[in-house]
Design a protein around this motif. Structure first.
Motif, mmCIF file in Angstrom:
data_model
loop_
_atom_site.group_PDB
_atom_site.id
_atom_site.type_symbol
_atom_site.label_atom_id
_atom_site.label_comp_id
_atom_site.label_asym_id
_atom_site.label_seq_id
_atom_site.Cartn_x
_atom_site.Cartn_y
_atom_site.Cartn_z
ATOM 1 N N ARG A 1 2.245 6.366 -7.006
ATOM 2 C CA ARG A 1 1.172 7.224 -7.537
ATOM 3 C C ARG A 1 1.403 8.707 -7.265
ATOM 4 O O ARG A 1 1.224 9.535 -8.137
ATOM 5 N N ASN B 1 0.825 -1.212 0.000
ATOM 6 C CA ASN B 1 0.000 0.000 0.000
ATOM 7 C C ASN B 1 0.856 1.258 0.000
ATOM 8 O O ASN B 1 0.572 2.211 -0.726
ATOM 9 N N GLY C 1 -6.370 3.096 1.325
ATOM 10 C CA GLY C 1 -5.051 2.484 1.503
ATOM 11 C C GLY C 1 -4.439 2.727 2.870
ATOM 12 O O GLY C 1 -4.091 1.784 3.586
ATOM 13 N N ASN D 1 1.293 3.939 -3.083
ATOM 14 C CA ASN D 1 1.064 5.379 -2.906
ATOM 15 C C ASN D 1 2.246 6.185 -3.414
ATOM 16 O O ASN D 1 2.067 7.210 -4.084
HETATM 17 MG MG MG Z 1 -3.202 4.362 -1.492
#
Ligand code: MG
Ligand code: ATP
Length: 444
Positions: free
Chosen positions: A345, A338, A407, A342
């Motif tokens: 992203r 997770n 998340g 992140n």
């Molecule tokens: Mg996330």
């Protein structure tokens, strides 16, 4: 945010009560001393007066030869000295305090108004009483401590006993007031961390107000637990039910859409929907966790092996060797995935488009500190606290379609179930930094 420094409730209550009790002990002592000083002075005066009267009678009824041996006996046995009084004796009268005033008045009343009382004559200290026999003037010298009761010492003992008892009582009362509040604060913390079971307060305490608070708190916790459970069940139910039609849709798209580009777009959308449903299921999963003592490095390596293939990620790992942790390996992998997801992203460098992620782990104060950080823009300070709230998504995330905002809520939940803590902050040189503390296992 800096916490305001302050005195704990225990010490505040203790100091206030102690001051109050000590103040009242001192006031009472003073009152009793006042009340007792007059009778004590009068009693001392009576004893002195009878001593003077006896001495006077003895002097009056003995001849001058016998007087010498009489005075000697009195001096040796009673520490009373009788001597003639001269007009040029240097006399220092008694200190003018309350007890002495009472004593002087009483002595004058008993021995006559011309009676002299002094505390020093010709530089010799003592209690000096001047009296007359016919025309002759005499001094009777004795020791003041013969008449004073051993008051000061007794008072001191009582005073310190009372003070000790007061302090002890104050500590007891402060503890009595402080204890339920401490329990309540502990229970509230448990609720905040999602542990509804451990937050139960005692509903049988004797104090009715505290019992009412405890019962109210327990009911509120039960309700919260029920809401949380319902939400998870609902989320899991819906997600589960969506999976079958979604799988069917994927198959149908593959078979019936002829346009390649349209088919790819639809497949992407379906994959995204699937990922979202997986997140929902992850979040709603019941809280069973199996902790076991394991070596940390292999778990992380296993989890990174698939992520290393992604071109937009540059992973750097620094794990202290031989670290043994108490974890559920599957859940820990979910946490790392997770966080790295992140970083991929939201943590890409603006110029290269590559997300540099550092994963490090080391021992710290008997716990394991696992840190995952990227070199992206980080998160505005005022949003840091909200990141772990379910469904919270930052500004950058909202513009992109993917992501559910679950998340970090999942990460937080897993870490706290494993008996650890999660702290999110911005690294000083930029980028989000997640500090996870986990329990170390004894290396066998
Ligand atoms: Mg996330
Ligand atoms: N490494 C990061 N750098 C900058 N912002 C981040 C980072 N990680 C998370 N955030 C911000 O925190 C928000 C919450 O993250 P979280 O992982 O909970 O949800 P999400 O990534 O949006 O969705 P999901 O993980 O459920 O697919 C994100 O929307 C993003 O704005």
């Amino acid at each position: 945010m800096a916490t305001k420094p302050g005195l704990s409730l225990f010490w505040r209550t203790f100091v206030l009560l102690a001051l109050l009790l000590l103040g009242s002990v001192i006031a009472w002592t003073q009152t009793l001393r006042e009340l007792e000083s007059e009778p004590r002075a009068i009693q001392t005066a009576r004893q002195i007066a009878s001593l003077v009267n006896l001495s006077r009678a003895a002097v009056m009824h003995t001849d001058s030869i016998t007087q010498v041996s009489l005075f000697k006996t009195m001096k040796d046995q009673e520490h009373v000295v009788i001597m003639p009084r001269e007009p040029n004796d240097v006399v220092q009268t008694l200190k003018n305090d309350e007890i002495n005033r009472y004593m002087t008045d009483e002595l004058k009343a008993r021995l006559g108004p011309t009676t002299l009382i002094a505390e020093q004559v010709n530089g010799v200290p003592g209690l000096w009483i001047g009296f007359d026999i016919n025309r002759d003037h005499f001094w009777l010298q004795t020791d003041r401590s013969r008449f004073d009761q051993p008051a000061a010492k007794t008072w001191l003992i009582w005073l310190s006993t009372a003070a000790t008892l007061s302090l002890f009582g104050a500590a007891l009362m402060a503890r009595l007031i402080n204890r339920p509040l401490k329990d309540l604060s502990f229970a509230a913390r448990q609720v905040r961390e999602g542990d509804f079971e451990a937050s139960r307060l005692d509903e049988t305490v004797t104090t009715s107000e505290i019992r009412a608070v405890n019962i109210g708190f327990n009911r509120m916790t039960q309700k919260l637990a029920k809401i949380e459970e319902d939400r998870a069940v609902m989320l899991a139910g819906i997600s589960h039910d969506l999976r079958t039609p979604l799988a069917r849709l994927r198959l149908e798209t593959e078979l019936s859409v002829n346009d390649v580009e349209a088919r790819e777009n639809m497949a992407n959308d379906i994959a995204q929907l699937d990922a979202i449903i997986n997140k929902f299921l992850d979040y709603a999963r019941p809280g069973q966790i199996n902790l076991s003592p394991l070596a940390l490095a292999p778990i992380i390596e296993l989890c990174l092996s698939t992520l290393r293939k992604r071109p937009e990620l540059e992973l750097k790992v620094a794990i202290e060797p031989k670290l043994m942790v108490l974890v559920d390996p599957v859940e820990l992998q979910r946490v790392i995935t997770n966080l790295i997801e992140n970083a991929a992203r939201y943590g890409q460098s603006a110029n290269t488009g590559i997300a540099r992620v550092e994963i490090s782990a080391r021992r710290m104060d008997n716990t394991l500190l696992l840190r995952v950080r990227d070199h992206g823009p980080g998160v505005p300070e005022d949003q840091l606290k909200q990141l772990t709230t379910p469904f919270f998504r930052g500004e950058a995330a909202r513009t992109a379609a993917n992501g559910t905002g679950l998340g970090l809520a999942i990460v937080q939940k897993i870490v706290s179930r494993m008996g650890g803590t999660l702290e999110l902050g911005n690294a000083s040189s930029g980028g989000l930094c997640a500090n996870i503390r986990l329990q170390l296992a004894e290396a066998s």
